[in-house]
Each structure stands twice: as structure tokens, then as C-alpha cells.
Design a protein around this motif. Structure first.
Motif, mmCIF file in Angstrom:
data_model
loop_
_atom_site.group_PDB
_atom_site.id
_atom_site.type_symbol
_atom_site.label_atom_id
_atom_site.label_comp_id
_atom_site.label_asym_id
_atom_site.label_seq_id
_atom_site.Cartn_x
_atom_site.Cartn_y
_atom_site.Cartn_z
ATOM 1 N N GLN A 103 0.807 -1.219 0.000
ATOM 2 C CA GLN A 103 0.000 0.000 0.000
ATOM 3 C C GLN A 103 0.845 1.276 0.000
ATOM 4 O O GLN A 103 0.298 2.371 -0.172
ATOM 5 N N VAL A 104 2.137 1.158 0.199
ATOM 6 C CA VAL A 104 2.980 2.329 0.442
ATOM 7 C C VAL A 104 2.863 3.376 -0.659
ATOM 8 O O VAL A 104 2.584 4.556 -0.402
ATOM 9 N N LEU A 105 3.105 3.003 -1.892
ATOM 10 C CA LEU A 105 3.137 3.987 -2.976
ATOM 11 C C LEU A 105 1.775 4.648 -3.187
ATOM 12 O O LEU A 105 1.690 5.868 -3.342
ATOM 13 N N ASP A 106 0.710 3.865 -3.191
ATOM 14 C CA ASP A 106 -0.618 4.448 -3.379
ATOM 15 C C ASP A 106 -1.008 5.349 -2.214
ATOM 16 O O ASP A 106 -1.679 6.371 -2.408
ATOM 17 N N ALA A 107 -0.575 4.980 -1.009
ATOM 18 C CA ALA A 107 -0.957 5.757 0.174
ATOM 19 C C ALA A 107 -0.217 7.086 0.258
ATOM 20 O O ALA A 107 -0.789 8.108 0.657
ATOM 21 N N ILE A 108 1.049 7.089 -0.130
ATOM 22 C CA ILE A 108 1.839 8.308 0.052
ATOM 23 C C ILE A 108 1.744 9.254 -1.153
ATOM 24 O O ILE A 108 1.963 10.466 -1.002
ATOM 25 N N SER A 109 1.374 8.740 -2.304
ATOM 26 C CA SER A 109 1.354 9.579 -3.513
ATOM 27 C C SER A 109 0.512 10.844 -3.366
ATOM 28 O O SER A 109 0.962 11.938 -3.759
ATOM 29 N N GLY A 129 11.181 -3.627 -0.577
ATOM 30 C CA GLY A 129 10.877 -3.253 -1.947
ATOM 31 C C GLY A 129 10.329 -1.854 -2.105
ATOM 32 O O GLY A 129 10.781 -1.119 -2.992
ATOM 33 N N PRO A 130 9.354 -1.428 -1.284
ATOM 34 C CA PRO A 130 8.803 -0.083 -1.454
ATOM 35 C C PRO A 130 9.846 1.026 -1.364
ATOM 36 O O PRO A 130 9.680 2.081 -1.985
ATOM 37 N N HIS A 131 10.910 0.824 -0.599
ATOM 38 C CA HIS A 131 11.935 1.868 -0.473
ATOM 39 C C HIS A 131 12.606 2.147 -1.816
ATOM 40 O O HIS A 131 12.981 3.287 -2.103
ATOM 41 N N LEU A 132 12.749 1.128 -2.645
ATOM 42 C CA LEU A 132 13.378 1.316 -3.952
ATOM 43 C C LEU A 132 12.445 2.051 -4.913
ATOM 44 O O LEU A 132 12.878 2.915 -5.677
ATOM 45 N N ALA A 133 11.153 1.705 -4.852
ATOM 46 C CA ALA A 133 10.190 2.358 -5.730
ATOM 47 C C ALA A 133 9.896 3.789 -5.299
ATOM 48 O O ALA A 133 9.607 4.654 -6.133
ATOM 49 N N THR A 135 11.988 5.957 -3.617
ATOM 50 C CA THR A 135 13.137 6.865 -3.641
ATOM 51 C C THR A 135 13.101 7.888 -4.788
ATOM 52 O O THR A 135 13.318 9.087 -4.552
ATOM 53 N N PRO A 136 12.790 7.502 -6.040
ATOM 54 C CA PRO A 136 12.783 8.501 -7.117
ATOM 55 C C PRO A 136 11.664 9.535 -6.995
ATOM 56 O O PRO A 136 11.702 10.558 -7.682
ATOM 57 N N LYS A 137 10.695 9.297 -6.130
ATOM 58 C CA LYS A 137 9.547 10.194 -5.996
ATOM 59 C C LYS A 137 9.690 11.178 -4.830
ATOM 60 O O LYS A 137 8.798 11.980 -4.578
ATOM 61 N N LEU A 138 10.792 11.126 -4.103
ATOM 62 C CA LEU A 138 10.927 11.891 -2.861
ATOM 63 C C LEU A 138 11.202 13.375 -3.075
ATOM 64 O O LEU A 138 11.020 14.178 -2.154
ATOM 65 N N ASN A 139 11.676 13.752 -4.248
ATOM 66 C CA ASN A 139 11.967 15.164 -4.544
ATOM 67 C C ASN A 139 12.895 15.799 -3.503
ATOM 68 O O ASN A 139 12.654 16.915 -3.038
ATOM 69 N N GLY A 140 13.926 15.067 -3.137
ATOM 70 C CA GLY A 140 14.923 15.603 -2.221
ATOM 71 C C GLY A 140 14.658 15.354 -0.757
ATOM 72 O O GLY A 140 15.475 15.730 0.094
ATOM 73 N N ARG A 141 13.542 14.742 -0.412
ATOM 74 C CA ARG A 141 13.258 14.444 0.996
ATOM 75 C C ARG A 141 14.124 13.292 1.491
ATOM 76 O O ARG A 141 14.578 12.452 0.723
ATOM 77 N N GLY A 142 14.314 13.243 2.797
ATOM 78 C CA GLY A 142 15.049 12.154 3.403
ATOM 79 C C GLY A 142 14.158 10.947 3.638
ATOM 80 O O GLY A 142 12.952 11.090 3.887
ATOM 81 N N LEU A 143 14.745 9.761 3.564
ATOM 82 C CA LEU A 143 14.006 8.515 3.772
ATOM 83 C C LEU A 143 14.770 7.627 4.745
ATOM 84 O O LEU A 143 15.950 7.339 4.554
ATOM 85 N N HIS A 172 18.982 5.306 8.525
ATOM 86 C CA HIS A 172 18.882 6.197 7.358
ATOM 87 C C HIS A 172 19.100 5.410 6.080
ATOM 88 O O HIS A 172 19.945 4.510 6.011
ATOM 89 N N PHE A 173 18.321 5.773 5.039
ATOM 90 C CA PHE A 173 18.494 5.108 3.747
ATOM 91 C C PHE A 173 19.000 6.066 2.674
ATOM 92 O O PHE A 173 19.989 5.810 2.013
ATOM 93 N N THR A 174 18.316 7.203 2.478
ATOM 94 C CA THR A 174 18.733 8.115 1.420
ATOM 95 C C THR A 174 18.250 9.531 1.706
ATOM 96 O O THR A 174 17.331 9.739 2.514
ATOM 97 N N GLY A 175 18.880 10.510 1.057
ATOM 98 C CA GLY A 175 18.489 11.910 1.222
ATOM 99 C C GLY A 175 18.973 12.485 2.539
ATOM 100 O O GLY A 175 19.772 11.878 3.257
ATOM 101 N N PRO A 176 18.490 13.677 2.912
ATOM 102 C CA PRO A 176 18.889 14.301 4.177
ATOM 103 C C PRO A 176 18.528 13.416 5.370
ATOM 104 O O PRO A 176 17.485 12.748 5.378
ATOM 105 N N ALA A 177 19.382 13.424 6.375
ATOM 106 C CA ALA A 177 19.152 12.603 7.569
ATOM 107 C C ALA A 177 18.042 13.195 8.427
ATOM 108 O O ALA A 177 17.801 14.405 8.419
ATOM 109 N N LEU A 178 17.370 12.339 9.164
ATOM 110 C CA LEU A 178 16.377 12.784 10.142
ATOM 111 C C LEU A 178 17.083 13.605 11.208
ATOM 112 O O LEU A 178 18.138 13.197 11.711
ATOM 113 N N ASN A 179 16.507 14.760 11.558
ATOM 114 C CA ASN A 179 17.214 15.610 12.522
ATOM 115 C C ASN A 179 17.336 14.918 13.877
ATOM 116 O O ASN A 179 16.514 14.092 14.249
#
Length: 327
Positions: A103-109, A129-133, A135-143, A172-179
Motif C-alpha cells: 500500500q505504500v506507494l498508493d498511500a503516500i502519492s 521493496g517499497p523503499h526502492l520504488a 526513492t525517485p519520488k521523494l523530490n529531495g526528501r530524506g528517507l 537512514h536510507f537516502t536523502g537528508p538525515a532525520l534531525n
């Protein structure tokens, strides 16, 4: 007893952390964060048509594990609940996704264009798996990614009972780190939790447990403890053998013996429990098979390998899920 009194819905309220997916795990995490004094709320997909300035309030009930040395009375509390059109979404600094993996991609879109560009995303679900799909949609956000072994049972729509304690890991996986303030807040609020430098190996370890236990209990319609029988030894070994080989090609080195010991330890500790996939199949709901054994197959294919046992299990679960429920 009632939790801290909530302000009126017309008063401004800053919510730093929001949870999307108020199932059993989502409500458990919500209770733990609220109890620690963190400003946490829920995002409700079903009230997407609510006015943009409106904030609802949701009453929840948490039932702790029975204990001889602690208060085990049910706790009632209230948290803000935002619709998909709420202007308060811009205030959120951390979004915790507790929906099913598929549900991840449909829920967060629908949220990505409404959240602040600085909002950090944390995925907390079974499977991979959802983390890979995403990542390209984050627009610079951290994950960041997480996994938890805490046990929790949903007793009604807004009431859960904790059934087991367990390790919770974030990383942490990608993008800016959680503060650091939010990171420290999570670790303080959630018992037996830790921030790890390399979260992906931890997720593979959890994947091994799920890949061995979930589909087999669903296929054989049995509680977890049944898998300790000798008849399951070989297929569990084959599932783990394929997983370890595939993970190695993903540059994740796993200790095969440790994984097997962990699987059988979980089987022992949760002997009377029915896995989530068993319950999903029993209630004719979608399963996370594609994000568990299916992920092993996907990564095997990406490296020119095969994972025949995991592939057979995937197909068997799909066929079982497609059958009509017994009356």
C-alpha cells in the motif's frame, strides 16, 4: 484513565510527527510517542474531503501487556487527525508510514505534493521493496527505514493490546538525515529501540524470519509453532539458503547459522500465534507475499540468479489467495 487533555479543535496545533496507517502497529507507535510527550497525530485517508483548515480529534485506547509490577489498566487518549486536504500537513516534520508494504506507494502519492519539502519519511512495514520504488519520488526528501518485532493485537477499530515486547530498529536510507531531535525522541519513546548505521542488513534479517514463517503457516493453515516439526526443516533451510545467496549479490553479507537460529527462536517464542499472512489468507485479504518471498525472487532476477523455492512459495500463496473463502 484519560490521557492529557487535548486542546479544542479550533485552536492551532503543531504536530511534528504524523502516522499514516492506523492499524495495530500504527496505533502502538502512536501511543508510545504520545506517552513520551511528542506531538503526534494521525492522517486519515477516509476524510480527504474535509475542509482544509479542519482538524478532527480521534480517541484511542491502549491496553498494555499484563504485568505483576506495573499498571495494566487501559489508557484512553486523544490525538489530532488530519484529512488529506488539511493545511496542517505542511507542519509535519516526520511522516511514519505504517501501512502494508503493497500500500505504500498508493498511500503516500496524494501526500507528496502537500507535505513540506523538508518532511522526512520513515517506512515501518514487513517485507522489502517499497523503499526502492519510493526513492525517485521523494523530490529531495530524506528517507529512513525501520523494522519492529513488538507484538500488538487490534481489538477494535481504535483499541489495541500489546502482546509482546521486541527490538525496534531504525536507520537512514537516502536523502537528508532525520534531525537529531526527532531521532532521539523516537528512541526515547519506543522501548528497546536503536538507530543503526546500516539498516538494510537488519531488514534482510527480518525478511528471513518473515519469508520462512509467514507463507508456510498460511499454506499449512497452522500456528507458528507447528513449523518446529521435522517436516518443515528442509524447506525452511532452502528458503534461507536462497535468501543468503541473493543478499550477498546485493552486497549484504548474512550469517546463515544466525538466521536459522533466529527463525527457530521466533517460532518458539510465538508458537501459539498465527502469522499476519495466515490471517490475511484466512480472511481473504491481499498478502505481502510480493514484498517478502517475492522480493527475494526479484533481487535474484536482477542478478541473473534463480530462487526456485521462494518462487514456488509465491505462486502457491497467490493461488491460495485467489480461491474463495470457505463457508
Amino acid at each position: 484513565m484519560l490521557g492529557q487533555g487535548a486542546p479544542s479543535a479550533v485552536e492551532p496545533q503543531t504536530t511534528d510527527i504524523a502516522i499514516l496507517g492506523a492499524g495495530a502497529v500504527g496505533q502502538l507507535i502512536c501511543h508510545q510517542l504520545h506517552s513520551a510527550g511528542l506531538a503526534v497525530g494521525l492522517i486519515a485517508r477516509e476524510i480527504s474531503a474535509s475542509p482544509s483548515e479542519a482538524t478532527d480529534w480521534q480517541d484511542l485506547v491502549f491496553c498494555p501487556m499484563p504485568s505483576n509490577d506495573a499498571n495494566t489498566d487501559s489508557v484512553s487518549y486523544r490525538v489530532p487527525q488530519f484529512g488529506l486536504n488539511s493545511t496542517s500537513l505542511q507542519q509535519i516534520k516526520l511522516l511514519i508510514m505504517c501501512v502494508k508494504a503493497y500500500q505504500v506507494l498508493d498511500a503516500i502519492s496524494p501526500l507528496l505534493e502537500k507535505l513540506s519539502p523538508q518532511c522526512h519519511i520513515l517506512l515501518l512495514h514487513n517485507g522489502m521493496g517499497p523503499h526502492l520504488a519510493l526513492t525517485p519520488k521523494l523530490n529531495g526528501r530524506g528517507l529512513s527505514l525501520g523494522t519492529t518485532s513488538q507484538g500488538v493485537l487490534r481489538q477494535s477499530r481504535w483499541q489495541v493490546r500489546q502482546t509482546g515486547q521486541g527490538l525496534t530498529q531504525f536507520g537512514h536510507f537516502t536523502g537528508p538525515a532525520l534531525n537529531q531531535t526527532l531521532q532521539d525522541g523516537l528512541l526515547k519513546a519506543i522501548p528497546n529501540s536503536e538507530w543503526v548505521e546500516a539498516i538494510i542488513p537488519c531488514l534482510w534479517q527480518k525478511l528471513a524470519v518473515n519469508a520462512a514463517i509467514n507463507p508456510l503457516t498460511a499454506l499449512h493453515q497452522c500456528p507458528n509453532g507447528t513449523l518446529a516439526q521435522a517436516q518443515f526443516t528442509q524447506i525452511i533451510a532452502s528458503i534461507l539458503d536462497e535468501l543468503v545467496e541473493v543478499a550477498a549479490h546485493d552486497s549484504v553479507e548474512l550469517n546463515r547459522q544466525f538466521l536459522e537460529e533466529r527463525v527457530y527462536r521466533v517460532i518458539e517464542l510465538t508458537a501459539a500465534n498465527f502469522s499476519s499472512m495466515h490471517q490475511d489468507v484466512a480472511h481473504h485479504r491481499p498478502t505481502e507475499i510480493e514484498q517478502i518471498n517475492g522480493y527475494i525472487c526479484d533481487r535474484a532476477s536482477a542478478h541473473g540468479l534463480s530462487a526456485p523455492i521462494n518462487a514456488q512459495i509465491c505462486q502457491a500463496i497467490k493461488q491460495l489467495s485467489a480461491t474463495k473463502p470457505k463457508i
